[in-house]
Design a protein around this motif. Structure first.
Motif, PDB file in Angstrom:
ATOM      1  N   SER A  28      -4.266  10.613  -8.597  1.00  0.00           N
ATOM      2  CA  SER A  28      -3.030  11.212  -9.116  1.00  0.00           C
ATOM      3  C   SER A  28      -2.336  12.002  -8.010  1.00  0.00           C
ATOM      4  N   ASN A  29      -1.034  12.219  -8.192  1.00  0.00           N
ATOM      5  CA  ASN A  29      -0.275  13.010  -7.217  1.00  0.00           C
ATOM      6  C   ASN A  29      -0.788  14.441  -7.135  1.00  0.00           C
ATOM      7  N   PHE A  55       0.833  -1.197   0.000  1.00  0.00           N
ATOM      8  CA  PHE A  55       0.000   0.000   0.000  1.00  0.00           C
ATOM      9  C   PHE A  55       0.870   1.250   0.000  1.00  0.00           C
ATOM     10  N   ARG A  56       0.371   2.270  -0.677  1.00  0.00           N
ATOM     11  CA  ARG A  56       1.076   3.547  -0.680  1.00  0.00           C
ATOM     12  C   ARG A  56       0.067   4.682  -0.697  1.00  0.00           C
ATOM     13  N   ARG A  57       0.562   5.858  -0.421  1.00  0.00           N
ATOM     14  CA  ARG A  57      -0.283   7.054  -0.376  1.00  0.00           C
ATOM     15  C   ARG A  57      -1.036   7.206  -1.692  1.00  0.00           C
ATOM     16  N   GLY A  58      -2.334   7.464  -1.569  1.00  0.00           N
ATOM     17  CA  GLY A  58      -3.174   7.653  -2.748  1.00  0.00           C
ATOM     18  C   GLY A  58      -3.938   6.425  -3.181  1.00  0.00           C
ATOM     19  N   ASP A  59      -3.573   5.260  -2.636  1.00  0.00           N
ATOM     20  CA  ASP A  59      -4.291   4.030  -2.987  1.00  0.00           C
ATOM     21  C   ASP A  59      -5.719   4.081  -2.473  1.00  0.00           C
ATOM     22  N   ILE A  60      -6.621   3.477  -3.243  1.00  0.00           N
ATOM     23  CA  ILE A  60      -8.029   3.368  -2.867  1.00  0.00           C
ATOM     24  C   ILE A  60      -8.288   1.902  -2.534  1.00  0.00           C
TER      25      ILE A  60
END
Length: 140
Positions: free
Chosen positions: A115-116, A5-10
């Protein structure tokens, strides 16, 4: 568990709203699984992954709730195709620890990702609420 998991994942998660905790402080479960965005993922010295999760809804925010409308392109990136419109709440979050979570399904994979550029907009809107520390529901 999934360590990718990483930042921005749903992901899908039984989000517990702040108003539900205020109505019943002993409540431990959300009403249903809903899409959430991982706005922050931090791994500590023990290797545990701390998560802050923001809820996503197909309904506009209610009185007293701050949310950002999700643009159509971001809804598609997040794989929220069933949503005509969507909002990500920034005035509250759930806190969980990935490796100790009772609520994250084992082996769950992200369904999509923001997106970032959109994440930065969300992060800026969320930052004052995070700094205030008043709307974090602890799920550990």
């Amino acid at each position: 568990m999934n360590d990718g998991f990483r930042r921005g994942d749903i992901i899908s998660y039984p989000y517990l709203w702040q108003w539900q905790v205020e109505e019943n402080p002993d409540r431990e479960h959300g009403e249903k699984d809903r899409p959430v965005c991982m706005i922050l993922t931090i791994t500590d010295k023990q290797g545990l992954t701390h998560l802050l999760l923001l809820p996503i809804s197909s309904k506009p925010p209610f009185e007293g709730q701050d949310a950002i409308e999700i643009p159509g392109l971001e809804l598609r990136r997040a794989k929220l195709a069933g949503y005509e419109r969507g909002w990500i709440t920034v005035s509250e979050c759930n806190y969980d620890v990935l490796e100790r979570s009772y609520y994250l399904a084992y082996g769950q994979k992200p369904v999509g990702r923001f997106s970032n550029a959109f994440l930065e907009k969300v992060r800026q809107a969320f930052a004052p609420f995070l700094a205030a520390g008043s709307a974090k529901v602890n799920r550990t």
